[in-house]
Design a protein around this motif. Structure first.
Motif, PDB file in Angstrom:
ATOM      1  N   ILE A 155       0.871  -1.170   0.000  1.00  0.00           N
ATOM      2  CA  ILE A 155       0.000   0.000   0.000  1.00  0.00           C
ATOM      3  C   ILE A 155       0.910   1.222   0.000  1.00  0.00           C
ATOM      4  O   ILE A 155       1.792   1.345   0.862  1.00  0.00           O
ATOM      5  N   VAL A 156       0.724   2.108  -0.982  1.00  0.00           N
ATOM      6  CA  VAL A 156       1.537   3.320  -1.108  1.00  0.00           C
ATOM      7  C   VAL A 156       0.618   4.504  -1.387  1.00  0.00           C
ATOM      8  O   VAL A 156      -0.566   4.332  -1.688  1.00  0.00           O
ATOM      9  N   LEU A 209      -3.082   1.021   6.117  1.00  0.00           N
ATOM     10  CA  LEU A 209      -3.630   2.007   5.185  1.00  0.00           C
ATOM     11  C   LEU A 209      -3.687   3.378   5.839  1.00  0.00           C
ATOM     12  O   LEU A 209      -3.296   4.387   5.230  1.00  0.00           O
ATOM     13  N   ASN A 210      -4.146   3.429   7.075  1.00  0.00           N
ATOM     14  CA  ASN A 210      -4.229   4.702   7.779  1.00  0.00           C
ATOM     15  C   ASN A 210      -2.848   5.343   7.938  1.00  0.00           C
ATOM     16  O   ASN A 210      -2.707   6.567   7.800  1.00  0.00           O
ATOM     17  N   ALA A 211      -1.838   4.521   8.217  1.00  0.00           N
ATOM     18  CA  ALA A 211      -0.486   5.042   8.396  1.00  0.00           C
ATOM     19  C   ALA A 211       0.060   5.631   7.099  1.00  0.00           C
ATOM     20  O   ALA A 211       0.725   6.669   7.104  1.00  0.00           O
ATOM     21  N   VAL A 212      -0.232   4.984   5.969  1.00  0.00           N
ATOM     22  CA  VAL A 212       0.208   5.502   4.673  1.00  0.00           C
ATOM     23  C   VAL A 212      -0.541   6.782   4.342  1.00  0.00           C
ATOM     24  O   VAL A 212       0.056   7.785   3.915  1.00  0.00           O
ATOM     25  N   GLU A 213      -1.853   6.778   4.529  1.00  0.00           N
ATOM     26  CA  GLU A 213      -2.656   7.956   4.203  1.00  0.00           C
ATOM     27  C   GLU A 213      -2.247   9.166   5.052  1.00  0.00           C
ATOM     28  O   GLU A 213      -2.254  10.303   4.569  1.00  0.00           O
ATOM     29  N   VAL A 219       5.166   3.104   3.028  1.00  0.00           N
ATOM     30  CA  VAL A 219       4.688   1.853   2.453  1.00  0.00           C
ATOM     31  C   VAL A 219       4.233   0.910   3.558  1.00  0.00           C
ATOM     32  O   VAL A 219       4.814   0.880   4.650  1.00  0.00           O
ATOM     33  N   PHE A 220       3.184   0.173   3.257  1.00  0.00           N
ATOM     34  CA  PHE A 220       2.730  -0.920   4.117  1.00  0.00           C
ATOM     35  C   PHE A 220       2.730  -2.178   3.269  1.00  0.00           C
ATOM     36  O   PHE A 220       2.197  -2.194   2.157  1.00  0.00           O
ATOM     37  N   LEU A 225      -3.999  -9.955  -1.870  1.00  0.00           N
ATOM     38  CA  LEU A 225      -5.446  -9.937  -1.637  1.00  0.00           C
ATOM     39  C   LEU A 225      -5.830  -8.859  -0.634  1.00  0.00           C
ATOM     40  O   LEU A 225      -6.737  -8.063  -0.876  1.00  0.00           O
ATOM     41  N   THR A 226      -5.140  -8.804   0.497  1.00  0.00           N
ATOM     42  CA  THR A 226      -5.540  -7.867   1.539  1.00  0.00           C
ATOM     43  C   THR A 226      -5.278  -6.420   1.148  1.00  0.00           C
ATOM     44  O   THR A 226      -6.086  -5.540   1.417  1.00  0.00           O
ATOM     45  N   THR A 227      -4.155  -6.159   0.487  1.00  0.00           N
ATOM     46  CA  THR A 227      -3.881  -4.778   0.070  1.00  0.00           C
ATOM     47  C   THR A 227      -4.865  -4.343  -1.009  1.00  0.00           C
ATOM     48  O   THR A 227      -5.371  -3.216  -0.983  1.00  0.00           O
TER      49      THR A 227
END
Length: 309
Positions: A155-156, A209-213, A219-220, A225-227
């Motif tokens: 997740i980026v 996701l919250n940390a990236v946003e 990056v997470f 599938l989950t991302t």
């Protein structure tokens, strides 16, 4: 360097699930739980098979029901908000066991670390939890061939401003890196050269996701599938293309499967026969698709291959 089988695969957390489970579990936790009683409070199944190859399939046909060990993890096996059993593994179990002459499936919820001990202490008949196949587990249970395979993804931020496509990019570009508690991606990142002390550990992919946003990390890392699923409603983040992490310099593709007691080769073989037919006809993808699986997660990997790693 820790064993590449130390960590497991994560699921998707969802507040609607009535049986919560950790997002990703350590294999070591499962090993430590071997002496514990799985699925406490559940009635025991029949005694272990003594016939060569096992006689469980015949007994299940006579009973008309198979008990499934699940870990309350979306999308792999869980109780939904209406109190109904669902998930990729239970839905697949319904199809396969129907073909095998067993009309009903019954959930036995337990902690992920209690699935293997619960199976071997006969608290249920089969593990139906999308469990990754690895060498340590193959010493304790008998796996069917995988019904899915899984790659990693990141997740980026939208547009992927740092151009992060694999763990090597994270190291080269000194990206701030996060992943989930107990995730296999911890080890994959360390294998690539990320300092474990620099990794931000968050509870699950939603927190990632919250940390990236919020810009706390660049990056997470999680499974494809989950991302893919968690970023669908995000206006600030996206998922990268799936990729294979490297373990000992070789690409790693994980696979999840049903697990049986070691004596039940007859049931495992019958299950594999039906699974192969579902793969060949394309029916397997139809069963798994509602849970976020795509053609990319279909696989011809075998349990024998994964047990050798």
């Amino acid at each position: 360097m820790a064993s590449p089988n130390r960590y497991d695969r994560q699921g998707i957390t969802d507040a609607r699930a009535h049986v919560p489970g950790p997002a990703r579990r350590s294999l070591l936790a499962g090993v430590a739980a071997l002496g514990a009683l799985g699925a406490a409070g559940c009635s025991r199944v029949a005694t272990a098979s003594s016939a060569p190859g096992g006689d469980l399939l015949g007994r299940l046909r006579a009973q008309g029901v198979v008990r499934l060990g699940i870990a309350g993890e979306i999308p792999f096996g869980y109780i939904d908000r209406d109190g109904e059993l669902t998930g990729e593994a239970p839905e697949l179990a319904r199809v396969v066991f129907k073909r095998l002459g067993v009309d009903r499936v019954q959930p036995v919820p337990t902690e992920f670390g209690s699935l293997i001990p619960g199976l071997n202490s006969q608290q249920f008949d089969v593990v139906a939890a999308g469990m990754y196949v690895n060498a340590e587990r193959c010493e304790q249970v008998l796996f069917a061939d995988p019904d899915y395979q899984m790659l990693d993804s990141f997740i980026v931020r939208k547009g992927n401003p740092k151009g992060l496509r694999d763990y090597g990019d994270v190291v080269a570009k000194k990206a701030r890196f996060a992943t989930g508690t107990g995730y296999a991606e911890i080890e994959y990142a360390v294998e690539a050269g990320v300092k474990e002390s620099d990794i931000l550990i968050v509870p699950d992919q939603v927190a990632g996701l919250n940390a990236v946003e919020a810009g706390r990390v660049d990056v997470f890392a999680g499974t494809a599938l989950t991302t893919r699923e968690v970023v669908k409603k995000s206006a600030k983040a996206e998922a990268t293309k799936p990729f294979s992490p490297l373990v000992d310099g070789k690409p790693r593709v994980d696979g999840g499967a049903f697990a049986f007691r070691p004596t039940e080769t007859g049931l495992r073989d019958a299950f594999n026969t039906e699974l192969r037919a579902l793969k060949k006809s394309g029916e397997l993808l139809r069963v798994l698709k509602p849970f976020g699986f795509t053609e990319a997660e279909m696989t011809d990997l075998t349990a024998k291959e994964l047990c050798r790693r």
